[in-house]
Structures are given as C-alpha cells and as structure tokens.
Motif scaffolding. Structure first.
Motif, PDB file in Angstrom:
ATOM      1  N   ILE A 141      40.731  31.527  35.239  1.00 35.22           N
ATOM      2  CA  ILE A 141      41.573  31.441  36.440  1.00 35.22           C
ATOM      3  C   ILE A 141      42.803  30.585  36.167  1.00 35.22           C
TER       4      ILE A 141
ATOM      5  N   ILE B 102      45.561  34.355  44.000  1.00 33.87           N
ATOM      6  CA  ILE B 102      44.442  34.075  44.889  1.00 33.87           C
ATOM      7  C   ILE B 102      44.870  34.146  46.347  1.00 33.87           C
TER       8      ILE B 102
ATOM      9  N   PHE C  46      38.184  34.847  39.724  1.00 34.30           N
ATOM     10  CA  PHE C  46      38.050  34.142  40.992  1.00 34.30           C
ATOM     11  C   PHE C  46      36.864  34.698  41.777  1.00 34.30           C
TER      12      PHE C  46
END
Length: 253
Positions: free
Chosen positions: A66, A76, A178
């Motif tokens: 990430i 995100i 994620f």
C-alpha cells in the motif's frame, strides 16, 4: 538415544519455500501471495491451518505494498467502499469457515472465474460495472470478502472489478492490498474471538512473515518494468491458473 524426528524440520523448510515463492510473485506483480500460498500450504496440512498461518504474513506484505508507489491516499479515497464491503464479506466468510468445510466454495469460485474469462462466449455482461460503481462496490466487495473468509482468496472478484474499471497498474496494486489488509484484519479478529489465533500460531507465522517481507522486497525491484497492458494480461492468466488450482484442490479431497 532416540533418533531425532526430521519431520518438523522438513515441514518448516517446505513452509519457508512456499512463503518465499508466493512472496516473490507478490513483490513482482503486487498481488498473489495468499492466492498462491494457501492452496500450496493446504496440500500438506488443511485449508483452515493454511489460512491461520498466513494471517500475519499477509498483513505485513499488504501494508508494504500500500505504501509503495505514491499517492496511496488518493487511491484509497476513491475506492475505500470496496474495502468496507470486503470487511463485511470477510466477516461472513470467516464465520462460515469456522462452522463449515470450505471445500464446497472451491468449485463455485472456479466456475465464476471460467464464466468471467469466457464472458463474450457465455454472453455474460460486465459493462454495467463502470456505469454503476456503487452497486459494483457492493457486489464485488462482498464477493471478495466472502471468498477471502472461506478460501483465503479475495483476488478473483477484485481483478474482475479492476479490469472492468480500467484501473492503472499502481492503483490496482494499492487498492487490492488495501482490501486484502482490512479483510485479513477482520478475519484475524474473528479467528482470535473463536480461540483459533493462538500464541503457537503467531509464533509459527512470525518468522514466515519476516521471510515473506524480505523476499517480496527483492521482487519489487522488477515491478516497475512491467507495463499496464502486460500487467492486465498477467492478471487474466493468473485467473486461469487459479481456476485450475481450485478444481484440482477440490477433487483431491
């Protein structure tokens, strides 16, 4: 003097080899660690044990992926509903795993992959995905979470979603990891509540997590050389391989 039983050492070496191979693939293309490691570990133990051992290594590898690539907060901010629905699905799937055998889910997921890869022949349409993102978040997020909870493979539903949304390679990797992260944290919490995430499991998985991270960092060195188009072709190939692995694993039980 009793001879030393070599079985634990052999099992440890096999576990390490599987983790290293799966982590190298994950480092190179940003995904694939649980997809590869789970069925291979299940060959020498069982699906539930494999999933328990992979909770900690998967979380560590997800966080590293990430953060790599930059602008992860933007990715995100756009796709967080996918992870939110994935957490709900993972909660449901992990509960199912605790009370039921995961084997029946294997051919179901394989069938889903075959249908997607042959969507044009079967007449299955996925063009609605970019036109209705809110519905797509719910459908693919829940599906990914349930698959993650039952067979530890969230990737197929996420790949279908990402390919239809035409995500870039970097965004795909960040969003995938994620979703993996929060799905895995949810799964770990359910296992802990059920008394399955024991100290022995954590002690066994901690060195595997360290090994996985080290090998994954080596794989990351060649990731930037892969174009987005080549990456998409690799994803479709991974789906085909996964479908075959799932069917083999189901029929050998």
């Amino acid at each position: 003097m009793n001879p030393i039983d070599p079985t634990p050492l052999i099992t440890l070496l096999i576990h390490a080899g599987i983790i290293a191979f799966a982590a190298l693939v994950h480092g190179t293309i940003g995904i694939g660690f649980p997809m590869i490691a789970t069925p291979l570990l299940a060959l020498i133990s069982d699906v539930r044990t494999a999933i328990l051992l992979l909770v900690l290594p998967t979380v560590l590898l997800n966080v590293a992926n990430i953060l790599r690539g930059g602008r992860w907060t933007h990715s995100i901010a756009v796709y967080w509903p996918l992870a939110a629905y994935g957490m709900i699905g993972s909660l449901i799937g992990t509960r199912l795993l605790i009370f039921f055998s995961p084997e029946p889910f294997l051919p179901l997921m394989a069938a889903m992959l075959i249908i997607y890869l042959n969507a044009d022949r079967f007449g299955a349409g996925f063009a609605w995905v970019p036109r209705h993102p809110r519905i797509a978040f719910a459908v693919f997020g829940l599906s990914a979470g349930i698959l993650a909870g039952t067979v530890n493979v969230m990737l197929p539903a996420l790949i279908v979603f990402a390919l239809e949304m035409r995500m870039s390679k970097t965004v795909m990797i960040q969003v995938f990891n994620f979703c993996f992260l929060f799905g895995k944290l949810t799964q770990g919490a359910v296992f802990a509540q059920a008394g399955l995430m024991t100290t022995d499991v954590l002690m066994a998985s901690a060195p595997l997590a360290g090994l996985g991270l080290a090998v994954m960092l080596l794989g990351m060195r060649i990731r930037d050389r892969i174009s987005t188009e080549v990456y998409r072709r690799w994803l479709r190939f991974l789906l085909m391989v996964l479908a075959v692995m799932l069917m083999v694993q189901f029929f050998r039980r």
